[in-house]
Scaffold this motif. Structure first.
Motif, PDB file in Angstrom:
ATOM      1  N   PHE A   1       0.830  -1.200   0.000  1.00 27.72           N
ATOM      2  CA  PHE A   1       0.000   0.000   0.000  1.00 27.72           C
ATOM      3  C   PHE A   1       0.870   1.257   0.000  1.00 27.72           C
ATOM      4  CE2 PHE A   1      -2.953   3.092   1.972  1.00 27.72           C
ATOM      5  CZ  PHE A   1      -4.009   2.975   1.074  1.00 27.72           C
ATOM      6  N   GLU A   2       1.897   1.270   0.831  1.00 29.92           N
ATOM      7  CA  GLU A   2       2.803   2.427   0.880  1.00 29.92           C
ATOM      8  C   GLU A   2       3.588   2.570  -0.418  1.00 29.92           C
ATOM      9  OE1 GLU A   2       3.097   4.967   3.063  1.00 29.92           O
ATOM     10  OE2 GLU A   2       1.311   4.054   3.933  1.00 29.92           O
ATOM     11  N   LYS A   3       4.073   1.459  -0.943  1.00 26.00           N
ATOM     12  CA  LYS A   3       4.875   1.488  -2.166  1.00 26.00           C
ATOM     13  C   LYS A   3       4.087   2.062  -3.342  1.00 26.00           C
ATOM     14  CE  LYS A   3       7.310  -1.322  -5.525  1.00 26.00           C
ATOM     15  NZ  LYS A   3       7.658  -2.628  -6.026  1.00 26.00           N
ATOM     16  N   PHE A   4       2.791   1.754  -3.422  1.00 24.64           N
ATOM     17  CA  PHE A   4       1.997   2.135  -4.587  1.00 24.64           C
ATOM     18  C   PHE A   4       1.179   3.407  -4.394  1.00 24.64           C
ATOM     19  CE2 PHE A   4       3.051  -2.240  -5.547  1.00 24.64           C
ATOM     20  CZ  PHE A   4       3.451  -2.111  -6.870  1.00 24.64           C
ATOM     21  N   GLN A   5       1.383   4.127  -3.292  1.00 22.11           N
ATOM     22  CA  GLN A   5       0.676   5.401  -3.099  1.00 22.11           C
ATOM     23  C   GLN A   5       0.903   6.389  -4.243  1.00 22.11           C
ATOM     24  OE1 GLN A   5      -1.761   6.519  -0.869  1.00 22.11           O
ATOM     25  NE2 GLN A   5      -1.777   4.296  -0.684  1.00 22.11           N
ATOM     26  N   PRO A   6       2.134   6.581  -4.716  1.00 23.10           N
ATOM     27  CA  PRO A   6       2.322   7.509  -5.840  1.00 23.10           C
ATOM     28  C   PRO A   6       1.534   7.084  -7.089  1.00 23.10           C
ATOM     29  CG  PRO A   6       4.421   7.040  -4.806  1.00 23.10           C
ATOM     30  CD  PRO A   6       3.416   6.102  -4.195  1.00 23.10           C
TER      31      PRO A   6
ATOM     32  N   SER B   1       2.952 -10.225 -12.475  1.00 22.90           N
ATOM     33  CA  SER B   1       3.397  -9.205 -11.518  1.00 22.90           C
ATOM     34  C   SER B   1       2.221  -8.442 -10.924  1.00 22.90           C
ATOM     35  CB  SER B   1       4.358  -8.231 -12.192  1.00 22.90           C
ATOM     36  OG  SER B   1       3.656  -7.350 -13.039  1.00 22.90           O
ATOM     37  N   PHE B   2       2.426  -7.993  -9.713  1.00 21.75           N
ATOM     38  CA  PHE B   2       1.407  -7.205  -9.033  1.00 21.75           C
ATOM     39  C   PHE B   2       1.190  -5.878  -9.752  1.00 21.75           C
ATOM     40  CE2 PHE B   2      -0.041  -4.113  -5.874  1.00 21.75           C
ATOM     41  CZ  PHE B   2      -1.202  -4.745  -5.447  1.00 21.75           C
ATOM     42  N   GLU B   3       2.273  -5.257 -10.200  1.00 20.75           N
ATOM     43  CA  GLU B   3       2.191  -3.948 -10.847  1.00 20.75           C
ATOM     44  C   GLU B   3       1.279  -3.980 -12.069  1.00 20.75           C
ATOM     45  OE1 GLU B   3       5.021  -5.486 -10.004  1.00 20.75           O
ATOM     46  OE2 GLU B   3       6.099  -4.142  -8.660  1.00 20.75           O
ATOM     47  N   LEU B   4       1.494  -4.976 -12.924  1.00 21.46           N
ATOM     48  CA  LEU B   4       0.680  -5.089 -14.139  1.00 21.46           C
ATOM     49  C   LEU B   4      -0.774  -5.393 -13.789  1.00 21.46           C
ATOM     50  CD1 LEU B   4       0.482  -5.108 -17.194  1.00 21.46           C
ATOM     51  CD2 LEU B   4       1.138  -7.524 -17.153  1.00 21.46           C
ATOM     52  N   TYR B   5      -0.983  -6.297 -12.843  1.00 21.25           N
ATOM     53  CA  TYR B   5      -2.338  -6.652 -12.426  1.00 21.25           C
ATOM     54  C   TYR B   5      -3.050  -5.446 -11.817  1.00 21.25           C
ATOM     55  CZ  TYR B   5      -6.122  -9.300 -10.240  1.00 21.25           C
ATOM     56  OH  TYR B   5      -7.356  -9.767  -9.859  1.00 21.25           O
ATOM     57  N   LEU B   6      -2.331  -4.705 -10.974  1.00 21.64           N
ATOM     58  CA  LEU B   6      -2.905  -3.515 -10.345  1.00 21.64           C
ATOM     59  C   LEU B   6      -3.378  -2.516 -11.390  1.00 21.64           C
ATOM     60  CD1 LEU B   6      -3.474  -1.668  -7.881  1.00 21.64           C
ATOM     61  CD2 LEU B   6      -1.094  -0.907  -8.055  1.00 21.64           C
ATOM     62  N   GLU B   7      -2.523  -2.187 -12.333  1.00 23.99           N
ATOM     63  CA  GLU B   7      -2.904  -1.191 -13.334  1.00 23.99           C
ATOM     64  C   GLU B   7      -4.054  -1.675 -14.208  1.00 23.99           C
ATOM     65  OE1 GLU B   7      -1.135   1.983 -16.489  1.00 23.99           O
ATOM     66  OE2 GLU B   7       0.251   0.558 -15.578  1.00 23.99           O
ATOM     67  N   THR B   8      -3.997  -2.923 -14.635  1.00 26.23           N
ATOM     68  CA  THR B   8      -5.044  -3.469 -15.506  1.00 26.23           C
ATOM     69  C   THR B   8      -6.403  -3.472 -14.814  1.00 26.23           C
ATOM     70  OG1 THR B   8      -3.415  -4.880 -16.606  1.00 26.23           O
ATOM     71  CG2 THR B   8      -5.722  -5.490 -16.859  1.00 26.23           C
TER      72      THR B   8
ATOM     73  N   TYR C   1      -9.886   1.716  -2.129  1.00 20.63           N
ATOM     74  CA  TYR C   1     -10.731   0.530  -1.963  1.00 20.63           C
ATOM     75  C   TYR C   1     -10.416  -0.497  -3.057  1.00 20.63           C
ATOM     76  CZ  TYR C   1     -14.915  -2.379  -1.939  1.00 20.63           C
ATOM     77  OH  TYR C   1     -15.777  -3.443  -1.918  1.00 20.63           O
ATOM     78  N   LEU C   2     -10.273  -0.016  -4.301  1.00 20.25           N
ATOM     79  CA  LEU C   2      -9.945  -0.916  -5.397  1.00 20.25           C
ATOM     80  C   LEU C   2      -8.565  -1.551  -5.206  1.00 20.25           C
ATOM     81  CD1 LEU C   2     -11.359   1.041  -8.461  1.00 20.25           C
ATOM     82  CD2 LEU C   2     -12.283  -1.045  -7.419  1.00 20.25           C
ATOM     83  N   PHE C   3      -7.639  -0.823  -4.582  1.00 21.86           N
ATOM     84  CA  PHE C   3      -6.331  -1.396  -4.283  1.00 21.86           C
ATOM     85  C   PHE C   3      -6.486  -2.615  -3.371  1.00 21.86           C
ATOM     86  CE2 PHE C   3      -2.532  -2.009  -1.799  1.00 21.86           C
ATOM     87  CZ  PHE C   3      -1.536  -1.956  -2.751  1.00 21.86           C
TER      88      PHE C   3
ATOM     89  N   TYR D   1      -5.313  -6.313  -4.348  1.00 20.60           N
ATOM     90  CA  TYR D   1      -4.369  -7.030  -3.485  1.00 20.60           C
ATOM     91  C   TYR D   1      -4.929  -8.403  -3.089  1.00 20.60           C
ATOM     92  CZ  TYR D   1      -1.161  -8.111   0.310  1.00 20.60           C
ATOM     93  OH  TYR D   1      -0.231  -8.720   1.111  1.00 20.60           O
ATOM     94  N   ASN D   2      -6.202  -8.453  -2.786  1.00 18.97           N
ATOM     95  CA  ASN D   2      -6.823  -9.696  -2.327  1.00 18.97           C
ATOM     96  C   ASN D   2      -7.138 -10.675  -3.446  1.00 18.97           C
ATOM     97  OD1 ASN D   2      -7.168  -9.636   0.653  1.00 18.97           O
ATOM     98  ND2 ASN D   2      -8.076  -7.674   0.151  1.00 18.97           N
ATOM     99  N   THR D   3      -7.184 -10.211  -4.682  1.00 20.02           N
ATOM    100  CA  THR D   3      -7.493 -11.109  -5.794  1.00 20.02           C
ATOM    101  C   THR D   3      -6.265 -11.465  -6.635  1.00 20.02           C
ATOM    102  OG1 THR D   3      -8.121  -9.243  -7.227  1.00 20.02           O
ATOM    103  CG2 THR D   3      -9.893 -10.338  -5.977  1.00 20.02           C
ATOM    104  N   TRP D   4      -5.140 -10.828  -6.353  1.00 18.65           N
ATOM    105  CA  TRP D   4      -3.909 -11.078  -7.120  1.00 18.65           C
ATOM    106  C   TRP D   4      -3.373 -12.473  -6.839  1.00 18.65           C
ATOM    107  CZ3 TRP D   4       1.411 -10.283  -4.983  1.00 18.65           C
ATOM    108  CH2 TRP D   4       2.397 -10.489  -5.954  1.00 18.65           C
TER     109      TRP D   4
END
Length: 124
Positions: free
Chosen positions: A21-26, A70-77, A55-57, A61-64
């Motif tokens: 959560f902290e890492k992806f704040q930006p 990668s988390f990064e690609l999944y998060l953005e998509t 909330y979507l984060f 996180y819970n569905t990854w």
């Protein structure tokens, strides 16, 4: 690679929800600003949008599933897909019982009831 909690992770990768959560704040703020700049005329407030993105984060996180990418690609998509869906009138995932939205003009159905019907249910 080390193994922690049944999940392989690379050195330097976050190990807990709080660290992710902290890492992806930006990134979350960047997405919020992007959608705010493009759709502010349809959104209640920047804070509502940002809260929805947070909330979507949690949802992401819970569905990854790490083994699928990668988390990064999944998060953005997923983040972009869900925000577009919500702009088209869908509710946020996992919120069907108590839906919320960041949109100004969410359509709500109102039912008008005749006075005679109300009289039947009034307590005297």
């Amino acid at each position: 690679m080390e193994k922690r909690g049944g999940m392989k992770r690379r050195r330097g990768q976050p190990s807990s929800f709080e660290e992710y959560f902290e890492k992806f704040q930006p990134f979350l703020k960047k997405i919020c600003t992007e959608y705010w700049n493009k759709y502010c005329y349809r959104i209640d407030s920047w804070n509502d949008l940002y809260q929805t993105i947070q909330y979507l984060f949690i949802y992401v996180y819970n569905t990854w599933q790490p083994e699928k990418g990668s988390f990064e690609l999944y998060l953005e998509t997923v983040m972009r897909y869900k925000l577009k869906s919500m702009l088209n009138g869908e509710y946020a995932p996992w919120s069907s019982e108590s839906p919320f939205t960041f949109l100004k003009d969410r359509k709500i159905q109102l039912y008008l009831v005749e006075d005679e019907i109300l009289d039947q249910y009034s307590y005297e």
